[in-house]
Every structure is written in structure tokens, then in C-alpha cells.
Design an enzyme around this catalytic site. Structure first.
Site: not given
Length: 412
Positions: A23, A147-148, A293
Site C-alpha cells: 500500500k 516522513s509522510q 512499522d
């Protein structure tokens, strides 16, 4: 379904798993392709709810964009709608509206975006109300929060009249995800210059070129299978994971190196990677800055194996789908372990303290990774996981795939 009961495999674990697609790659490709006027062709796009939500909202004329619980979708669409001058209200679940977005909004405003907060300053819901380029082509942004934010700005940077140079201050977290963004941008014809020594990335004003792009399988989803093999008791156990590349864009491919000390060897083939068991080491220390994650998966695996683990680089876990530090501390107690804060917010240890509960029931906290991180405990004993449907966020076929190696029974 309100719960799933998992029972250990009988004998050796042997399975071939057709992994879900990434994703992380999908969401970036979807935004970049939208900026290329939807003229590229994307293959193997993730069926995860986050990516399907992105597709739906990119195609919708509705003035309200409800991202549900998808943090990446919220951040990427905020930049996309703002810079393309679209009038949109972006909102999500109650938890989504507790996750900060102020750093990104401040950066977009500095570039000429008109954005309002509709409730609480610094948090969704927000409204994008147009864009007027103001000639600003240089921004400073913290590198240690998400970082998004950086990826969101980078992807829209080529569409700005003068491009953009980002100066990242402080430590840079999840750098592989930023590099993934840059490589995908380059695939669509935008050349970038990253100076990691001076913490700058420069993107010239360049139209995206439509292109075909094939999404790789998901290394984050693969991590749970590494944990299952590590916890499988039969030494002849073997799992093949399809669709993974050794030279991957995904930062979570670090699971190969993390799991080797925990007893999993990886052999790459033309089809993917084959996992086999090897002797484990007696302890592990890992900096999860570039792959946060993976922290839950590794923490649970070490707890069950009784291998002391030291974790650093996990500061971002408190602002994920749930406060993952609190959730881990609570649920690890059910398998006779504890997550101890050694240095405030920066250093933690997983320690074995007691025997595992007879049949532990794990809460999932509306967090897909909590469900999947604790599922491998079933390699050793029966467990129950509440609200297992949360896996739809990133890996909808997880329980179906898990049924290949363990007993899976859904309960109301």
C-alpha cells in the site's frame, strides 16, 4: 466477526503465500499518476482499504473527502488537493482527527495554499480552498516527525512554478520511505537531487510523464510471516513469500536482517523469498527509525521466544493508528512479557517476566498491525484476537492466508 480463534499447526509449517501488494508503493503511485492526469497504467495496486480509499477519493467530485483511518491518504491528499487548487473538506475517523497535520499544513500555506482548520488547530478536519503560487521554492521542515509530510510535499513539488528545495531539520526518520517516493517520481520522469549530508532535496519544475508501473508485494505484510516462521517449533518448517524483490524500494525489507538473529534465514528466488529456520541469537538490539512499522512484530516475536530486545527509533509509534507503545505494553503482559521504557520516549526493552496466559485474548485497538503482530503467537499456543477485521486496512486476505499454516475460526 468479533473475534478469531487461532490454534497452532500440527507438525511442520510449509506454505507458499501470495502476498498482498504494497500500500505504501500503491498510494504514492496513485498520487503521482493523478498528477500525470491519470494517463499512466498501474498494475497490482493494493486491495488494502487505505489504497482503495485513495482511489475512490481521487475519482470523486464530492466536496467532502473522508479518509476513514488512513493517515497516508490524509497527508498525501491534503497536499494534492491543496496544490491542485481543489476545494475539499478532508476528515476521517475520530482517531484520524487526533493525528497531527499542522507541520504539513504550515508548509503548504508557505507555498501559497489556502487551508483552514475546521475544529482544532493543527488537526483534521481541514478545508483546502485554493492555491496561488507565491514564488516560494524553498522550505524547512522537521525530518523527525513523519516522513509522510515530506513525501507529500515532494510528490507535488514538480507541479510548482519554480519547483521546490526541502531542507530537513533534525534527525530524518523513515528515510527509506522518502527514497521510495523519489524513485517512484523518477520512474514518472522527474529527476531529483537528494543531498543527505546537508539534508536537502531539490525537485525542479517538471511535468510528470505518464508511465506503466507495477507495484511490488508488501514487505510490511511479509514481516508477520517472518515472525510465524521464527515461532514455528518444527525446525524443518519453511515458508515461501511470493512477489518480493531483494532490491526493494520498501524500508520494511529490513525485516530480512532483523529476523536473521531471531532464527530466520532468507533465500531470494525468481518468484520471491524462501524462509527457513536457523539457530537464534540470545539477544537483539535494533534501531527502528527507518522501519517503525516493524517494531510491534519484532517485539512480540522476541517476547514469545524469550529473547531480550532493545528498541530505539520508535518515537513515532505514539501517533500511529493507536498509541502503539501503550498498546504493546498492555498486550505483552498477556504473554508474560513487558515493554519497559528505559530512556524517556527513545529507548525501550522487551523482557520476559512470566508464563503465557492459558488462552490470551488480544485487543487490537482499531490497529491492523496489532492484530497481525500478535497472530504469530498462535504458532506456539491457542490465542483469540478481538476485532480481527482491522486487517482490511492493509492486508485484507491475512486470515485467509494464515489458514494455510494454522487453525483459524471466526467467532461472534
Amino acid at each position: 466477526m468479533n473475534a478469531v480463534r487461532l490454534t497452532p499447526p500440527a507438525g511442520s509449517v510449509r506454505a507458499t503465500i501470495p502476498l498482498a501488494s504494497s500500500k505504501s508503493e500503491s498510494n504514492r503511485a496513485l498520487i503521482i499518476n493523478a498528477l500525470a492526469n491519470f494517463r499512466g497504467t498501474l498494475h497490482n495496486v493494493s486491495a488494502a482499504r487505505d489504497s482503495q480509499t485513495m482511489i475512490r477519493l481521487l475519482q470523486s467530485d464530492d466536496p467532502v473527502a473522508d479518509v476513514l483511518d488512513a493517515g497516508t491518504t490524509m497527508r498525501f491528499l491534503t497536499a494534492y488537493f491543496a496544490v491542485t487548487g481543489q476545494h475539499k473538506t478532508l476528515t476521517g475517523t475520530p482517531r484520524m482527527c487526533e493525528r497531527p497535520i499542522g507541520i504539513l499544513v504550515d508548509a503548504l500555506r508557505a507555498l501559497g495554499a489556502d487551508i483552514d482548520y475546521l475544529k482544532n488547530e493543527g488537526f483534521p478536519p481541514i478545508a483546502t480552498k485554493g492555491f496561488s503560487g507565491n514564488g516560494n521554492n524553498r522550505l524547512a521542515i522537521r525530518g523527525d516527525v513523519s516522513s509522510q509530510y515530506i513525501s507529500a510535499l515532494l510528490m507535488v513539488a514538480p507541479t510548482l512554478p519554480d519547483g521546490l528545495t526541502l531542507e530537513m531539520t533534525g534527525d530524518i526518520g523513515s528515510r527509506p520511505y522518502i527514497e521510495m517516493t523519489l524513485r517512484q517520481m523518477e520512474h514518472f520522469g522527474v529527476q531529483t537531487v537528494a543531498d543527505w549530508t546537508n539534508k536537502t532535496i531539490t525537485v525542479p519544475p517538471t511535468p510528470y510523464t505518464p508511465a506503466d508501473y507495477t507495484i511490488e508485494s508488501d514487505w510490511s505484510g511479509a514481516s508477520y510471516w517472518f515472525s510465524m516462521l521464527a515461532l514455528a517449533e518444527d525446525e524443518s518448517s519453511e515458508i515461501e513469500l511470493l512477489g518480493l524483490k531483494e532490491a526493494s524500494l520498501q524500508g520494511d525489507s529490513a525485516i530480512v536482517d532483523i529476523m536473521r538473529p531471531l532464527g530466520v534465514d532468507s533465500t531470494f528466488t525468481a518468484s520471491g523469498v524462501v524462509l527457513t529456520k536457523i539457530p537464534a541469537q540470545s539477544s537483539l538490539a535494533w534501531d527502528f527509525t527507518d522501519c517503525p512499522d516493524l517494531a510491534q512484530t519484532v517485539a512480540v516475536c522476541c517476547a514469545v521466544k524469550g529473547i531480550p530486545l532493545t528498541l530505539t527509533g520508535v518515537e513515532s509509534l505514539k501517533i500511529k493508528e493507536t498509541d502503539r507503545i501503550f498498546a504493546l505494553q498492555t498486550e505483552l503482559r498477556k504473554i508474560g512479557a513487558e515493554l519497559v521504557e528505559v530512556e524517556k520516549n527513545t529507548r525501550y526493552e522487551v523482557r520476559k517476566t512470566a508464563a503465557i496466559d492459558a488462552v490470551p485474548t488480544f485487543d487490537t485497538y482499531d490497529d491492523h498491525r496489532m492484530a497481525m503482530a500478535f497472530a504469530p503467537v498462535a504458532m506456539r499456543q491457542e490465542v483469540v484476537i478481538d476485532e480481527p477485521g482491522v486487517v482490511a486496512k492493509s492486508y485484507p486476505s491475512f486470515w485467509e492466508d494464515m489458514a494455510r499454516v494454522a487453525g483459524v475460526k471466526f467467532e461472534k
